[in-house]
Scaffold this motif. Structure first.
Motif, PDB file in Angstrom:
ATOM      1  N   LEU A   1      -2.535   7.899   2.932  1.00 47.02           N
ATOM      2  CA  LEU A   1      -3.148   6.610   3.248  1.00 47.02           C
ATOM      3  C   LEU A   1      -3.486   6.522   4.732  1.00 47.02           C
TER       4      LEU A   1
ATOM      5  N   ALA B   1      -5.339   3.839   6.864  1.00 45.90           N
ATOM      6  CA  ALA B   1      -4.281   2.828   6.829  1.00 45.90           C
ATOM      7  C   ALA B   1      -3.506   2.843   8.146  1.00 45.90           C
TER       8      ALA B   1
ATOM      9  N   VAL C   1      -0.657  -2.358  -6.074  1.00 46.52           N
ATOM     10  CA  VAL C   1      -1.338  -2.440  -4.785  1.00 46.52           C
ATOM     11  C   VAL C   1      -1.961  -3.824  -4.738  1.00 46.52           C
TER      12      VAL C   1
ATOM     13  N   MET D   1      -8.522  -1.933   5.228  1.00 43.57           N
ATOM     14  CA  MET D   1      -8.472  -1.235   3.939  1.00 43.57           C
ATOM     15  C   MET D   1      -8.233  -2.249   2.825  1.00 43.57           C
TER      16      MET D   1
ATOM     17  N   CYS E   1      -7.218   1.413  -1.361  1.00 41.79           N
ATOM     18  CA  CYS E   1      -5.848   1.933  -1.315  1.00 41.79           C
ATOM     19  C   CYS E   1      -5.464   2.543  -2.662  1.00 41.79           C
TER      20      CYS E   1
END
Length: 297
Positions: free
Chosen positions: A99, A104, A37, A1, A6
């Motif tokens: 996520l 994730a 992020v 990812m 994200c």
């Protein structure tokens, strides 16, 4: 990812606007402040910044592109929140759940992963006596925390959240250890001139006495702030046994012990008689700590 994906997932959930700084750093504009992020590797962020500003050369671009395959695997993507009130922890847990649903991973998903959750609890009092009690309580409860958290094997091997040296624990877990602020900081730096502790005190000590800390640990990654830097917990997205709220509640046991002098004094004596002298097995010591923790319920 990727950091971009994200950020997009979080934005879709929260309606927070996204600001791209470069390919490896995105800001999410929340009411509490900016979430970051980012790719958790300084060299990658540096090259991305240079490329965005037109300063990177072709060789740097080739290297940067080569790092792309490592993002989210060996090189984690980091989500950094602004200071949050406690009632926002559940919202952050919901973001983690979203996520995970979009791909994730947690540290438990691969031996290559060494993903951790870092908490930065605000210090309630900035005097060194109060801070020392919290550090003493943390060291006393460390085996209980390890037993509860079950630190991921890869994270243990990386050494980013090591326990405090036994000689340091022996020095400060004493009822007659009553240093001045300067002595407290000097003792800490003498035994712990590193960020790689399960409870990294350097940001807090740098906030209190920046010159004293910088003279020993001249590391730009140490950011001055009035918080503890609690690095022990795993980041286990997707596990039904893990949440940020759960880890926060475990940390609160440390604060509870630090704020109760009678229990702290008794635990200090037990630590010296049981833990340091190895007069009981580790399981028996943890059982003693479990009995202590029950007093906080």
């Amino acid at each position: 990812m990727s950091p971009e994906l994200c950020a997009e997932i979080i934005s879709q959930k929260t309606n927070w606007n996204i600001e791209q700084v470069h390919d490896d750093l995105f800001l999410l504009k929340s009411p509490q402040g900016d979430y970051k992020v980012e790719t958790d590797a300084e060299i990658i962020k540096k090259m991305s910044k240079e490329a965005t500003e037109g300063e990177g050369d072709s060789f740097s671009n080739i290297i940067r592109e080569g790092f792309d395959s490592l993002k989210g695997t060996i090189v984690p993507i980091e989500l950094v929140s602004p200071p949050l009130p406690l009632d926002k922890i559940s919202e952050l847990d919901q973001i983690c759940e979203d996520l995970h649903k979009r791909g994730a991973k947690g540290t438990q998903d691969s031996f290559n992963y060494a993903f951790g959750l870092h908490l930065n609890p605000q210090v309630k009092q900035l005097d060194h006596v109060h801070i020392l009690k919290n550090l003493q309580a943390f060291i006393i409860l460390s085996d209980w925390l390890h037993d509860q958290i079950k630190i991921d094997t890869t994270r243990r091997l990386t050494g980013f959240a090591k326990d405090f040296p036994k000689d340091y624990a022996k020095k400060i877990i004493q009822t007659n250890y009553k240093p001045s602020q300067t002595e407290f900081i000097d003792d800490y730096l003498s035994f712990n001139p590193t960020r790689n502790r399960s409870l990294d005190m350097l940001p807090l000590l740098k906030f209190i006495d920046p010159d004293r800390v910088t003279n020993i640990v001249d590391d730009t990654r140490v950011k001055s702030r009035p918080t503890y830097h609690y690095r022990l917990p795993n980041c286990m997205l997707g596990s039904p046994f893990w949440s940020i709220n759960t880890e926060w509640k475990r940390w609160k046991k440390v604060e509870w012990l630090a704020e109760n002098d009678v229990y702290l004094e008794g635990a200090t004596e037990a630590f010296n008689q049981v833990k340091l002298k190895n007069s009981f097995s580790n399981n028996e010591w943890i059982a003693i700590l479990n009995t202590l923790i029950m007093e906080s319920e």
